[in-house]
Every structure is written in structure tokens, then in C-alpha cells.
Design a protein around this motif. Sequence first.
Motif, PDB file in Angstrom:
ATOM      1  N   GLN A  45       0.824  -1.207   0.000  1.00 33.73           N
ATOM      2  CA  GLN A  45       0.000   0.000   0.000  1.00 33.73           C
ATOM      3  C   GLN A  45       0.858   1.257   0.000  1.00 33.73           C
ATOM      4  OE1 GLN A  45      -2.711  -0.328   3.315  1.00 33.73           O
ATOM      5  NE2 GLN A  45      -3.531  -2.288   2.623  1.00 33.73           N
ATOM      6  N   LYS A  46       1.932   1.247   0.769  1.00 34.80           N
ATOM      7  CA  LYS A  46       2.828   2.397   0.827  1.00 34.80           C
ATOM      8  C   LYS A  46       3.491   2.652  -0.519  1.00 34.80           C
ATOM      9  CE  LYS A  46       6.776   4.237   3.432  1.00 34.80           C
ATOM     10  NZ  LYS A  46       7.719   3.963   4.564  1.00 34.80           N
ATOM     11  N   LEU A  47       3.923   1.583  -1.188  1.00 32.87           N
ATOM     12  CA  LEU A  47       4.597   1.725  -2.483  1.00 32.87           C
ATOM     13  C   LEU A  47       3.647   2.265  -3.547  1.00 32.87           C
ATOM     14  CD1 LEU A  47       6.783  -1.514  -2.657  1.00 32.87           C
ATOM     15  CD2 LEU A  47       7.491   0.801  -2.063  1.00 32.87           C
ATOM     16  N   LEU A  48       2.422   1.738  -3.578  1.00 36.67           N
ATOM     17  CA  LEU A  48       1.448   2.213  -4.567  1.00 36.67           C
ATOM     18  C   LEU A  48       1.177   3.705  -4.388  1.00 36.67           C
ATOM     19  CD1 LEU A  48      -1.064  -0.770  -4.508  1.00 36.67           C
ATOM     20  CD2 LEU A  48       0.492  -0.172  -6.372  1.00 36.67           C
ATOM     21  N   LYS A  49       1.085   4.120  -3.140  1.00 32.83           N
ATOM     22  CA  LYS A  49       0.865   5.533  -2.858  1.00 32.83           C
ATOM     23  C   LYS A  49       2.085   6.359  -3.234  1.00 32.83           C
ATOM     24  CE  LYS A  49      -0.564   8.674   0.860  1.00 32.83           C
ATOM     25  NZ  LYS A  49      -0.952   8.760   2.304  1.00 32.83           N
ATOM     26  N   GLN A  50       3.260   5.810  -2.975  1.00 32.42           N
ATOM     27  CA  GLN A  50       4.505   6.537  -3.244  1.00 32.42           C
ATOM     28  C   GLN A  50       4.708   6.795  -4.731  1.00 32.42           C
ATOM     29  OE1 GLN A  50       7.906   4.823  -1.296  1.00 32.42           O
ATOM     30  NE2 GLN A  50       9.375   5.932  -2.553  1.00 32.42           N
ATOM     31  N   VAL A  51       4.398   5.815  -5.571  1.00 39.34           N
ATOM     32  CA  VAL A  51       4.588   5.988  -7.018  1.00 39.34           C
ATOM     33  C   VAL A  51       3.328   6.505  -7.695  1.00 39.34           C
ATOM     34  CG1 VAL A  51       6.375   4.226  -7.102  1.00 39.34           C
ATOM     35  CG2 VAL A  51       4.008   3.576  -7.508  1.00 39.34           C
ATOM     36  N   ASN A  52       2.265   6.662  -6.883  1.00 38.23           N
ATOM     37  CA  ASN A  52       1.015   7.271  -7.359  1.00 38.23           C
ATOM     38  C   ASN A  52       0.383   6.484  -8.504  1.00 38.23           C
ATOM     39  OD1 ASN A  52      -1.046   9.207  -7.314  1.00 38.23           O
ATOM     40  ND2 ASN A  52      -0.032  10.480  -8.857  1.00 38.23           N
ATOM     41  N   ILE A  53       0.204   5.199  -8.284  1.00 34.35           N
ATOM     42  CA  ILE A  53      -0.501   4.369  -9.263  1.00 34.35           C
ATOM     43  C   ILE A  53      -1.554   3.543  -8.526  1.00 34.35           C
ATOM     44  CG2 ILE A  53       1.461   4.214 -10.853  1.00 34.35           C
ATOM     45  CD1 ILE A  53       1.919   1.371  -9.808  1.00 34.35           C
ATOM     46  N   SER A  54      -2.569   3.121  -9.232  1.00 32.14           N
ATOM     47  CA  SER A  54      -3.607   2.271  -8.661  1.00 32.14           C
ATOM     48  C   SER A  54      -3.180   0.811  -8.768  1.00 32.14           C
ATOM     49  CB  SER A  54      -4.930   2.469  -9.397  1.00 32.14           C
ATOM     50  OG  SER A  54      -4.819   1.984 -10.726  1.00 32.14           O
ATOM     51  N   PRO A  55      -3.705  -0.071  -7.943  1.00 30.48           N
ATOM     52  CA  PRO A  55      -3.358  -1.495  -8.049  1.00 30.48           C
ATOM     53  C   PRO A  55      -3.641  -2.063  -9.432  1.00 30.48           C
ATOM     54  CG  PRO A  55      -4.483  -1.075  -5.986  1.00 30.48           C
ATOM     55  CD  PRO A  55      -4.572   0.198  -6.779  1.00 30.48           C
ATOM     56  N   GLY A  56      -4.692  -1.574 -10.077  1.00 35.10           N
ATOM     57  CA  GLY A  56      -5.040  -2.082 -11.395  1.00 35.10           C
ATOM     58  C   GLY A  56      -4.034  -1.745 -12.473  1.00 35.10           C
ATOM     59  N   ALA A  57      -3.139  -0.791 -12.201  1.00 26.78           N
ATOM     60  CA  ALA A  57      -2.130  -0.415 -13.199  1.00 26.78           C
ATOM     61  C   ALA A  57      -0.988  -1.425 -13.262  1.00 26.78           C
ATOM     62  CB  ALA A  57      -1.577   0.972 -12.882  1.00 26.78           C
ATOM     63  N   ILE A  58      -0.883  -2.269 -12.241  1.00 25.16           N
ATOM     64  CA  ILE A  58       0.168  -3.291 -12.231  1.00 25.16           C
ATOM     65  C   ILE A  58      -0.117  -4.321 -13.329  1.00 25.16           C
ATOM     66  CG2 ILE A  58       1.172  -5.176 -10.887  1.00 25.16           C
ATOM     67  CD1 ILE A  58       2.016  -2.461  -9.883  1.00 25.16           C
ATOM     68  N   ASN A  59       0.909  -4.688 -14.081  1.00 27.90           N
ATOM     69  CA  ASN A  59       0.735  -5.652 -15.174  1.00 27.90           C
ATOM     70  C   ASN A  59       0.878  -7.105 -14.741  1.00 27.90           C
ATOM     71  OD1 ASN A  59       2.355  -3.129 -16.847  1.00 27.90           O
ATOM     72  ND2 ASN A  59       0.373  -3.844 -17.593  1.00 27.90           N
ATOM     73  N   ALA A  60       1.656  -7.345 -13.671  1.00 28.95           N
ATOM     74  CA  ALA A  60       1.842  -8.718 -13.190  1.00 28.95           C
ATOM     75  C   ALA A  60       2.448  -8.673 -11.793  1.00 28.95           C
ATOM     76  CB  ALA A  60       2.738  -9.522 -14.129  1.00 28.95           C
ATOM     77  N   ILE A  61       2.282  -9.782 -11.075  1.00 28.25           N
ATOM     78  CA  ILE A  61       2.883  -9.948  -9.759  1.00 28.25           C
ATOM     79  C   ILE A  61       4.029 -10.949  -9.891  1.00 28.25           C
ATOM     80  CG2 ILE A  61       2.484 -10.455  -7.331  1.00 28.25           C
ATOM     81  CD1 ILE A  61       0.651  -8.258  -8.433  1.00 28.25           C
ATOM     82  N   VAL A  62       5.198 -10.598  -9.347  1.00 30.21           N
ATOM     83  CA  VAL A  62       6.371 -11.476  -9.378  1.00 30.21           C
ATOM     84  C   VAL A  62       6.666 -11.929  -7.960  1.00 30.21           C
ATOM     85  CG1 VAL A  62       8.790 -11.699 -10.040  1.00 30.21           C
ATOM     86  CG2 VAL A  62       7.270 -10.177 -11.340  1.00 30.21           C
ATOM     87  N   LEU A  63       6.851 -13.238  -7.777  1.00 28.34           N
ATOM     88  CA  LEU A  63       7.046 -13.808  -6.446  1.00 28.34           C
ATOM     89  C   LEU A  63       8.312 -14.645  -6.386  1.00 28.34           C
ATOM     90  CD1 LEU A  63       5.800 -14.399  -3.584  1.00 28.34           C
ATOM     91  CD2 LEU A  63       4.794 -16.442  -4.641  1.00 28.34           C
ATOM     92  N   SER A  64       9.093 -14.450  -5.323  1.00 26.54           N
ATOM     93  CA  SER A  64      10.189 -15.365  -5.013  1.00 26.54           C
ATOM     94  C   SER A  64       9.570 -16.610  -4.393  1.00 26.54           C
ATOM     95  CB  SER A  64      11.180 -14.696  -4.041  1.00 26.54           C
ATOM     96  OG  SER A  64      12.260 -15.552  -3.776  1.00 26.54           O
ATOM     97  N   ALA A  65       9.602 -17.724  -5.122  1.00 19.87           N
ATOM     98  CA  ALA A  65       8.720 -18.856  -4.838  1.00 19.87           C
ATOM     99  C   ALA A  65       9.324 -19.949  -3.980  1.00 19.87           C
ATOM    100  CB  ALA A  65       8.245 -19.460  -6.159  1.00 19.87           C
ATOM    101  N   GLY A  66      10.535 -19.745  -3.465  1.00 19.72           N
ATOM    102  CA  GLY A  66      11.161 -20.769  -2.650  1.00 19.72           C
ATOM    103  C   GLY A  66      12.224 -21.523  -3.429  1.00 19.72           C
ATOM    104  N   PRO A  67      12.981 -22.334  -2.702  1.00 16.93           N
ATOM    105  CA  PRO A  67      12.795 -22.758  -1.311  1.00 16.93           C
ATOM    106  C   PRO A  67      13.083 -21.656  -0.306  1.00 16.93           C
ATOM    107  CG  PRO A  67      14.886 -23.562  -2.132  1.00 16.93           C
ATOM    108  CD  PRO A  67      14.195 -22.936  -3.312  1.00 16.93           C
ATOM    109  N   GLY A  68      12.759 -21.946   0.954  1.00 12.15           N
ATOM    110  CA  GLY A  68      12.966 -20.987   2.022  1.00 12.15           C
ATOM    111  C   GLY A  68      12.113 -21.323   3.223  1.00 12.15           C
ATOM    112  N   SER A  69      11.741 -20.317   3.963  1.00 16.84           N
ATOM    113  CA  SER A  69      10.927 -20.502   5.165  1.00 16.84           C
ATOM    114  C   SER A  69       9.495 -20.877   4.800  1.00 16.84           C
ATOM    115  CB  SER A  69      10.934 -19.204   5.980  1.00 16.84           C
ATOM    116  OG  SER A  69       9.858 -19.155   6.878  1.00 16.84           O
ATOM    117  N   TYR A  70       8.973 -21.918   5.424  1.00 18.05           N
ATOM    118  CA  TYR A  70       7.609 -22.357   5.138  1.00 18.05           C
ATOM    119  C   TYR A  70       6.622 -21.212   5.341  1.00 18.05           C
ATOM    120  CZ  TYR A  70       3.164 -24.817   5.673  1.00 18.05           C
ATOM    121  OH  TYR A  70       1.858 -25.214   5.560  1.00 18.05           O
ATOM    122  N   THR A  71       6.691 -20.561   6.491  1.00 15.53           N
ATOM    123  CA  THR A  71       5.753 -19.475   6.791  1.00 15.53           C
ATOM    124  C   THR A  71       5.926 -18.328   5.806  1.00 15.53           C
ATOM    125  OG1 THR A  71       5.760 -20.051   9.137  1.00 15.53           O
ATOM    126  CG2 THR A  71       4.976 -17.857   8.555  1.00 15.53           C
ATOM    127  N   GLY A  72       7.173 -17.960   5.535  1.00 16.96           N
ATOM    128  CA  GLY A  72       7.427 -16.868   4.606  1.00 16.96           C
ATOM    129  C   GLY A  72       6.898 -17.149   3.216  1.00 16.96           C
TER     130      GLY A  72
END
Length: 236
Positions: A45-72
Motif C-alpha cells: 500500500q505504501k509503495l502504490l501511494k509513493q509511485v502514485n498508481i492504482s493497483p489495477g495499473a500493475i501488469n503482473a505480480i512477481v514472487l520469489s517462490a522458494g525454497p525458504g521458510s515455510y511461513t514466509g
Amino acid sequence: MALLLNIDTATTYAGVCISNNMEILATEESRDQKNHGSFVQPAIQKLLKQVNISPGAINAIVLSAGPGSYTGLRVGLATAKGLCYALQKPLIMINTLEVMAYASIFAYSNFQVGSRDLLFCPMIDARRMEVFTALYNAQLKCLSKPAALVLTEMSAGFLPDNKQIVFSGSGSRKFKNINLRENAVFIENEHSVHHLAVLGAKAFNKNEFTELAYSEPFYIKEFFNPQHGIKIKNLL
């Protein structure tokens, strides 16, 4: 133009950033592993406000998918999938070890000549003498696929004896204490969500999207719970 929201909560480090292709527009980071869950949503939420864009303007979500912490990993995927479903955006999942290897390649090439001949072995501490690890060349080609290995039992088939190998990550600190390899190099650089953003942008340009309904973190191994007599996918 590809506006990407990049999320990394796979290890003790957590980071969120918004990038335009490979240009980083804004970043939030945390190293308090116990609070990854409470960090992510406010950071977005802070980043979207900082760059002044709406969530819908994002073209894709990128995720670091593991391995790593189960909870994380569960925190990251739940956040990413929720946003993808709500915004009808695609999901890109990048292996965390690949992100770490890219960070090492980038760091090492800045102060070493001839790094194209090196191999890179990121390691994530998986408790006791076990690590999550993989082996990559300087072009980020995976030579030994991600695996959970006991450090004292690592075979020559996984780590070739005749190559200089650069080790990095939390697990490499344990390996350094028992390492007998003359051609081993240990570096203390850390990966960040910025490295994830670069790989995410490359994947976006190649339309390398994940099937959202069937996406799950890259756990590598299962944990057996004797109390319930079932196997539960787990890491740390």
C-alpha cells in the motif's frame, strides 16, 4: 512498459518493490523474519501511494517462490495469489535460489575478471547440517537442480571438483567451516527484491506466467509429523 509488483518473503529477508521493466521505482524492505506477514500488505500500500498508481495499473505480480521458510513462502504466495485474483493479473514465480545466484553473478562480475568461467552455488540454511542449494553457471543456466542436501554428504556429481565455485547465502557459512575444496570462493553478498525484479521482467517479456489455480511454493522436501502420521510439505 511493464509495471511489476515484486514480492520476496522466502528467507529471513523480505522485500517488496514496484518496477517498470527493470527500473526500480520504489522499495520497502524488512529483515525481521517473524513479522513478514505484517510487513507485506502495508508495504504494498505504501509503495502504490509513493509511485502514485492504482493497483489495477500493475501488469503482473512477481514472487520469489522458494525454497525458504515455510511461513514466509505461504505469506508471499497468499498475498500474490490474492492480488492476482482480485486484479485479474498474471503471476510470475521465480526460484529463490535462482534469484540468489543472479545476485552473486552480478556482484562477483563487478570485481572479478573471467567470471564467465565460474560456477555459482547459493545455499539457504535449512537447519542442522542441511541446506537448500543448486548450481548455476555465469549465464544463470541451472547445472544441478535445486535440492535439499546434507553438507557433509555433498557429492562430486553435484559440485564438480575441477571448477571454481562461488558460494553464497546463509547455508554457505556452515559449509565454509567444513569445506576442503581449494577452488571454493565464499562471498557475503545478499540478494534483494531488486534482483527478483530483473528476473521477473525477463520472464514477463517471455510470457512465462504460472497457472494461478495450481501454483504453490517450491518446497523441495516434505516434513513428516509423527504425531499425526502424515507428511506435510515444510522447510524450516
